[in-house]
Enzyme design. Structure first.
Site, PDB file in Angstrom:
ATOM      1  N   ASP A  66      18.285 -40.191 -20.355  1.00  0.00           N
ATOM      2  CA  ASP A  66      16.868 -39.917 -20.521  1.00  0.00           C
ATOM      3  C   ASP A  66      16.120 -41.054 -19.856  1.00  0.00           C
ATOM      4  OD1 ASP A  66      17.521 -37.692 -21.974  1.00  0.00           O
ATOM      5  OD2 ASP A  66      17.183 -38.628 -23.932  1.00  0.00           O
ATOM      6  N   GLU A 110      12.422 -30.698 -20.686  1.00  0.00           N
ATOM      7  CA  GLU A 110      12.608 -32.141 -20.915  1.00  0.00           C
ATOM      8  C   GLU A 110      12.448 -32.867 -19.583  1.00  0.00           C
ATOM      9  OE1 GLU A 110      16.180 -33.256 -22.972  1.00  0.00           O
ATOM     10  OE2 GLU A 110      15.605 -32.182 -24.795  1.00  0.00           O
TER      11      GLU A 110
END
Ligand SMILES: [Zn+2]
Length: 287
Positions: free
Chosen positions: A163, A206
Site C-alpha cells: 500500500d 483502492e
C-alpha cells in the site's frame, strides 16, 4: 511433323516441371539458410522442462482473492522490517516502524520511485507491505469483513503487494497516486483494485494498493485494461500470445498442469515461469 511437335511440347512441359521443382528446392534451401525460420528449428534445439503441481503455487502471477488463498510456503518469509534496513530505504518514507517487505520487492519499488523523482514526484510513503497471517487476522477482527480479507486471502500475505501513500494528499488525487496510475506498469506493478473493476475483483477501489506482476504482464494488463483475474482468463483462452515492449519480444503461454507436465522451451532462450495459483503455469519466453 505433328508427332515431332507433340514430342517437343512434352519435352518442354517436362523441362518446365523440372525447372519448377529445382526452383522450389533452391527456395527452400535459401529460406533455411538465410532466415532461420523458427518452424525449421531442429528438434534437438528444443529443451523440455518438467513442471510439477507445486509450481502452480509459485511465482509473480499468483492470483490471490476470496476464492484463491495464499499458498502455504515460505516465499514471503524473506520479508524484512524496513525500518531496520536503512539500505533499502531510498526515496520513500514509512508510515510506521512495523512495515515489512522482501528486499527484492523493496528494490523494485525503489527503482520505480527513482523514475518518479525524475518527474518531480517524490513524496511516497509505504503504509503496508507484507503481513503475516496473524497480523491479517487481527486486521480482519478490527475492520470486519467489509474492509479486510480473512487471513490467508489477502495479497498482503503473499508478499508481492504494498500500500503506497503520499505525504501530500489522498492517493486518489495526490501527484504520487496519479503518477503511479499512469506509470507503474513500466516497472512491473499494477493497480490491483481499480474503480471500474470492483465487480470482478470483489474489492472496493483502492488507489493505494499496488501489486507486482513483472513485465511484460503489467504492460499487457495496462494496454488491455485487465485486472489479474481477467488477464489470467485471457491467457488461458488464448493459450499463447506475443508482444513486443521496448524492442524486446515476448511469447507468453499458458499450460494446464496435472501431475507432471512437460513443456518445450527453445534452447538458449531466456524464460520465466509462474503458476497462476489455480490450475496451471504461465511460461514467458524472451525471444
Ligand atoms: Zn493493500
Amino acid at each position: 511433323m505433328k508427332k515431332w511437335i507433340f514430342g517437343l511440347i512434352i519435352l518442354l512441359l517436362l523441362d518446365f516441371g523440372f525447372a519448377q521443382h529445382k526452383l522450389k528446392v533452391i527456395d527452400k534451401k535459401s529460406t533455411e539458410e538465410d532466415h532461420q525460420a523458427p518452424e525449421v528449428t531442429p528438434v534437438k534445439n528444443v529443451l523440455t522442462i518438467q513442471v510439477t503441481k507445486d509450481q502452480i503455487h509459485k511465482g509473480n502471477l499468483l492470483l490471490v482473492n476470496k476464492d484463491h488463498p495464499v499458498p502455504s510456503g515460505d516465499e514471503a518469509a524473506e520479508a524484512v522490517n524496513l525500518s531496520q534496513h536503512e539500505e533499502l530505504l531510498n526515496g520513500f518514507g514509512l508510515l510506521d516502524n512495523t512495515i515489512k517487505l522482501s528486499p527484492s520487492l523493496a528494490q523494485k519499488f525503489t527503482t520505480m520511485v527513482e523514475f518518479a523523482e525524475n518527474d518531480g514526484v517524490n513524496h511516497f510513503l509505504i503504509s503496508s507491505g507484507y503481513r503475516d497471517e496473524k497480523r491479517q487476522e487481527e486486521l480482519y477482527q478490527q475492520m470486519g469483513a467489509d474492509y479486510a480479507l480473512p487471513a490467508g486471502y489477502s495479497e498482503h500475505n503473499l508478499g508481492l503487494s504494498l500500500d503506497i501513500g503520499s505525504t501530500q494528499a489522498e492517493m486518489n488525487s495526490a501527484p504520487e497516486g496519479l503518477w503511479l496510475k499512469a506509470n507503474a506498469w513500466k516497472y512491473g506493478f499494477v493497480l490491483r483494485y481499480p474503480q471500474d473493476k470492483t465487480a470482478i475483483t470483489g474489492i472496493l477501489y483502492e488507489p493505494w494498493h499496488f501489486r507486482y506482476v513483472g513485465l511484460p504482464h503489467s504492460a499487457i494488463m495496462k494496454e488491455k485494461n485487465f485486472v489479474l483475474e481477467e488477464y489470467l482468463d485471457y491467457l488461458k483462452e488464448q493459450k499463447t500470445i506475443t508482444t513486443t515492449i521496448d524492442h524486446q519480444s515476448y511469447q507468453i503461454s499458458y499450460y494446464p498442469v496435472s501431475g507432471s507436465t512437460t513443456i518445450p522451451i527453445p534452447a538458449n532462450e531466456r524464460y520465466e515461469i509462474s503458476g497462476d495459483n489455480i490450475d496451471g503455469v504461465i511460461v514467458t519466453l524472451y525471444s
